[in-house]
Every structure is written in structure tokens, then in C-alpha cells.
Scaffold this motif. Structure first.
Motif, PDB file in Angstrom:
ATOM      1  N   VAL A   1       1.642 -11.652  31.139  1.00  0.00           N
ATOM      2  CA  VAL A   1       0.846 -11.477  29.930  1.00  0.00           C
ATOM      3  C   VAL A   1       0.390 -12.864  29.501  1.00  0.00           C
ATOM      4  CG1 VAL A   1       0.817 -10.643  27.560  1.00  0.00           C
ATOM      5  CG2 VAL A   1       2.235  -9.479  29.260  1.00  0.00           C
ATOM      6  N   GLU A   2      -0.932 -13.068  29.445  1.00  0.00           N
ATOM      7  CA  GLU A   2      -1.482 -14.370  29.093  1.00  0.00           C
ATOM      8  C   GLU A   2      -2.210 -14.297  27.763  1.00  0.00           C
ATOM      9  OE1 GLU A   2      -3.227 -16.492  32.714  1.00  0.00           O
ATOM     10  OE2 GLU A   2      -3.221 -14.365  33.313  1.00  0.00           O
ATOM     11  N   GLY A   3      -1.866 -15.216  26.878  1.00  0.00           N
ATOM     12  CA  GLY A   3      -2.488 -15.311  25.571  1.00  0.00           C
ATOM     13  C   GLY A   3      -2.138 -16.654  24.982  1.00  0.00           C
ATOM     14  N   ALA A   4      -1.743 -16.674  23.702  1.00  0.00           N
ATOM     15  CA  ALA A   4      -1.319 -17.921  23.070  1.00  0.00           C
ATOM     16  C   ALA A   4      -0.133 -18.516  23.819  1.00  0.00           C
ATOM     17  CB  ALA A   4      -0.963 -17.669  21.611  1.00  0.00           C
ATOM     18  N   SER A   5       0.705 -17.656  24.357  1.00  0.00           N
ATOM     19  CA  SER A   5       1.797 -18.060  25.236  1.00  0.00           C
ATOM     20  C   SER A   5       1.775 -17.118  26.434  1.00  0.00           C
ATOM     21  CB  SER A   5       3.143 -17.990  24.515  1.00  0.00           C
ATOM     22  OG  SER A   5       3.410 -16.661  24.129  1.00  0.00           O
ATOM     23  N   THR A   6       2.454 -17.508  27.502  1.00  0.00           N
ATOM     24  CA  THR A   6       2.494 -16.677  28.704  1.00  0.00           C
ATOM     25  C   THR A   6       3.865 -16.041  28.834  1.00  0.00           C
ATOM     26  OG1 THR A   6       0.878 -18.078  29.821  1.00  0.00           O
ATOM     27  CG2 THR A   6       2.220 -16.669  31.212  1.00  0.00           C
ATOM     28  N   ILE A   7       3.867 -14.737  29.107  1.00  0.00           N
ATOM     29  CA  ILE A   7       5.097 -13.975  29.324  1.00  0.00           C
ATOM     30  C   ILE A   7       5.091 -13.526  30.773  1.00  0.00           C
ATOM     31  CG2 ILE A   7       6.436 -11.958  28.624  1.00  0.00           C
ATOM     32  CD1 ILE A   7       4.692 -11.964  26.011  1.00  0.00           C
ATOM     33  N   GLU A   8       6.162 -13.813  31.493  1.00  0.00           N
ATOM     34  CA  GLU A   8       6.279 -13.375  32.883  1.00  0.00           C
ATOM     35  C   GLU A   8       7.622 -12.677  33.068  1.00  0.00           C
ATOM     36  OE1 GLU A   8       4.613 -15.870  36.104  1.00  0.00           O
ATOM     37  OE2 GLU A   8       4.508 -17.421  34.549  1.00  0.00           O
ATOM     38  N   LEU A   9       7.575 -11.453  33.556  1.00  0.00           N
ATOM     39  CA  LEU A   9       8.782 -10.697  33.865  1.00  0.00           C
ATOM     40  C   LEU A   9       8.722 -10.312  35.334  1.00  0.00           C
ATOM     41  CD1 LEU A   9       8.966  -8.322  30.758  1.00  0.00           C
ATOM     42  CD2 LEU A   9      10.086 -10.524  31.077  1.00  0.00           C
ATOM     43  N   GLY A  10       9.853 -10.470  36.022  1.00  0.00           N
ATOM     44  CA  GLY A  10       9.876 -10.226  37.461  1.00  0.00           C
ATOM     45  C   GLY A  10      10.635  -8.985  37.858  1.00  0.00           C
ATOM     46  N   THR A  11      10.961  -8.947  39.125  1.00  0.00           N
ATOM     47  CA  THR A  11      11.553  -7.770  39.736  1.00  0.00           C
ATOM     48  C   THR A  11      12.958  -7.458  39.238  1.00  0.00           C
ATOM     49  OG1 THR A  11      12.304  -9.123  41.588  1.00  0.00           O
ATOM     50  CG2 THR A  11      10.179  -8.014  41.835  1.00  0.00           C
ATOM     51  N   THR A  12      13.654  -8.445  38.681  1.00  0.00           N
ATOM     52  CA  THR A  12      14.999  -8.185  38.159  1.00  0.00           C
ATOM     53  C   THR A  12      14.960  -7.517  36.789  1.00  0.00           C
ATOM     54  OG1 THR A  12      15.139 -10.396  37.189  1.00  0.00           O
ATOM     55  CG2 THR A  12      16.043 -10.108  39.413  1.00  0.00           C
ATOM     56  N   ILE A  13      13.830  -7.557  36.117  1.00  0.00           N
ATOM     57  CA  ILE A  13      13.698  -7.021  34.760  1.00  0.00           C
ATOM     58  C   ILE A  13      13.015  -5.652  34.752  1.00  0.00           C
ATOM     59  CG2 ILE A  13      12.718  -7.415  32.469  1.00  0.00           C
ATOM     60  CD1 ILE A  13      14.800  -9.499  33.056  1.00  0.00           C
ATOM     61  N   ILE A  14      11.882  -5.541  35.419  1.00  0.00           N
ATOM     62  CA  ILE A  14      11.065  -4.318  35.344  1.00  0.00           C
ATOM     63  C   ILE A  14      11.606  -3.256  36.289  1.00  0.00           C
ATOM     64  CG2 ILE A  14       8.756  -3.360  35.618  1.00  0.00           C
ATOM     65  CD1 ILE A  14       7.665  -6.120  34.946  1.00  0.00           C
ATOM     66  N   THR A  15      11.798  -2.043  35.762  1.00  0.00           N
ATOM     67  CA  THR A  15      12.338  -0.939  36.561  1.00  0.00           C
ATOM     68  C   THR A  15      11.311   0.139  36.880  1.00  0.00           C
ATOM     69  OG1 THR A  15      13.106   0.160  34.546  1.00  0.00           O
ATOM     70  CG2 THR A  15      14.675  -1.279  35.676  1.00  0.00           C
ATOM     71  N   GLY A  16      10.205   0.191  36.155  1.00  0.00           N
ATOM     72  CA  GLY A  16       9.207   1.218  36.428  1.00  0.00           C
ATOM     73  C   GLY A  16       7.880   0.932  35.756  1.00  0.00           C
ATOM     74  N   VAL A  17       6.807   1.423  36.366  1.00  0.00           N
ATOM     75  CA  VAL A  17       5.458   1.253  35.833  1.00  0.00           C
ATOM     76  C   VAL A  17       4.685   2.541  36.069  1.00  0.00           C
ATOM     77  CG1 VAL A  17       3.312  -0.070  35.964  1.00  0.00           C
ATOM     78  CG2 VAL A  17       5.480  -1.223  36.370  1.00  0.00           C
ATOM     79  N   LYS A  18       3.945   2.986  35.059  1.00  0.00           N
ATOM     80  CA  LYS A  18       3.060   4.150  35.197  1.00  0.00           C
ATOM     81  C   LYS A  18       1.659   3.737  34.763  1.00  0.00           C
ATOM     82  CE  LYS A  18       6.547   7.597  34.076  1.00  0.00           C
ATOM     83  NZ  LYS A  18       6.935   8.645  33.134  1.00  0.00           N
ATOM     84  N   PHE A  19       0.674   4.002  35.615  1.00  0.00           N
ATOM     85  CA  PHE A  19      -0.726   3.740  35.302  1.00  0.00           C
ATOM     86  C   PHE A  19      -1.408   5.083  35.070  1.00  0.00           C
ATOM     87  CE2 PHE A  19       0.689   0.365  38.134  1.00  0.00           C
ATOM     88  CZ  PHE A  19       0.333  -0.758  37.413  1.00  0.00           C
ATOM     89  N   ARG A  20      -2.274   5.137  34.067  1.00  0.00           N
ATOM     90  CA  ARG A  20      -2.944   6.399  33.758  1.00  0.00           C
ATOM     91  C   ARG A  20      -4.367   6.130  33.286  1.00  0.00           C
ATOM     92  NH1 ARG A  20      -0.131   9.071  29.218  1.00  0.00           N
ATOM     93  NH2 ARG A  20      -1.836   8.370  27.933  1.00  0.00           N
ATOM     94  N   THR A  21      -5.302   6.929  33.778  1.00  0.00           N
ATOM     95  CA  THR A  21      -6.670   6.911  33.274  1.00  0.00           C
ATOM     96  C   THR A  21      -6.797   8.054  32.278  1.00  0.00           C
ATOM     97  OG1 THR A  21      -7.484   6.030  35.355  1.00  0.00           O
ATOM     98  CG2 THR A  21      -9.101   7.048  33.914  1.00  0.00           C
ATOM     99  N   ASP A  22      -7.258   7.739  31.097  1.00  0.00           N
ATOM    100  CA  ASP A  22      -7.352   8.724  30.020  1.00  0.00           C
ATOM    101  C   ASP A  22      -8.784   9.222  29.888  1.00  0.00           C
ATOM    102  OD1 ASP A  22      -4.662   8.037  29.406  1.00  0.00           O
ATOM    103  OD2 ASP A  22      -5.377   6.357  28.208  1.00  0.00           O
TER     104      ASP A  22
END
Length: 141
Positions: free
Chosen positions: A7-28
Motif C-alpha cells: 500500500v503506497e501513500g503518505a507511508s508505505t505498508i508492506e505485508l508478506g507471505t507470513t502475514i496474509i492468509t487469504g485474498v478474494k477479488f471481485r468485480t461488482d
């Protein structure tokens, strides 16, 4: 399979494979549409673990997600560039890039048995910038 979030903005947030357990993408797309609608959106739901910082690690990315979720709509920093990579066998299966994403919902959950917290981040792309969403993949890490 692993996931990376940036996540890039005023500060950068980076989370890797040890943190994230799932992702769902959806077109609305509206359910009452009889043809391809111009009124469409895109939503991403990311789940993961909240781990305690160890070895003097000063940065807690999940805390920064919570801070981003609290940025009011009046501030331009509520919109940030988000990229999510889906990785399998050292290959980037998919890379989604949302240049103007905003937080729809952020939740943290804790229990006294697990010892690890859980978070759920729900983001959307700004509707008038949908043409800028990029989907890539099929290359090595």
C-alpha cells in the motif's frame, strides 16, 4: 501459495507471505443489468494474522492498515495505490494493481486461546478510475 500486499501513500505498508492468509477479488456489476454495465466496481478482501513485532522490529504493518482505515474522506490520503501479488512456486500467478483504492471496512479480531489476532481488510477502487486497474501475472518472482 503466498500473498504480498503493498500500500503506497503518505507511508508505505508492506505485508508478506507470513502475514496474509487469504485474498478474494471481485468485480461488482449490478444484478439487475441486462447488458454489460458501465456502473461497475472492484472489491478486494484481504485476511491475515496480526503478529507481535519481534527482534526489535519497529514497524507493524497491520497497525498501519488500521490507521489508514481511519483517514477521513476529506483527506486525499484516504486513496492509495494498492498492489496484491498471488505467488505460487516462485511464479506471480496474478498481480492486481488498484491506483486509487480506499478502505470500505477494516476489522481486527482477538481471542484468548489462539494468541494471534486476525484482520480483515476490504478495499475498493474509486469508481471513476476503474479503467486504471491492472491485472498482470505469469512471470517469475
Amino acid at each position: 501459495m503466498g500473498f504480498k500486499l503493498k500500500v503506497e501513500g503518505a507511508s508505505t505498508i508492506e505485508l508478506g507471505t507470513t502475514i496474509i492468509t487469504g485474498v478474494k477479488f471481485r468485480t461488482d456489476i449490478p444484478a439487475d443489468s441486462n447488458a454489460r454495465s458501465t456502473d461497475m466496481g472492484s472489491t478486494v478482501v484481504i485476511t491475515g494474522k496480526i503478529l507481535t513485532a519481534v527482534d526489535g522490529d519497529p514497524f507493524d504493518g497491520t497497525r498501519q492498515l488500521g490507521v489508514w482505515a481511519l483517514v477521513p474522506a476529506e483527506k486525499s490520503d484516504c486513496y492509495r495505490k494498492v498492489s496484491v501479488e498471488v505467488i505460487a512456486a516462485s511464479q506471480v500467478v496474478r498481480k492486481y494493481t488498484y491506483p486509487n483504492a480506499f478502505v470500505v471496512d477494516y476489522q481486527e479480531e482477538y481471542g484468548d486461546v489462539e494468541g494471534v489476532g486476525k484482520f480483515t481488510l476490504k478495499i475498493k477502487q474509486k469508481k471513476d478510475k476503474m479503467s486504471q486497474v491492472a491485472v498482470e501475472g505469469g512471470y517469475s518472482v
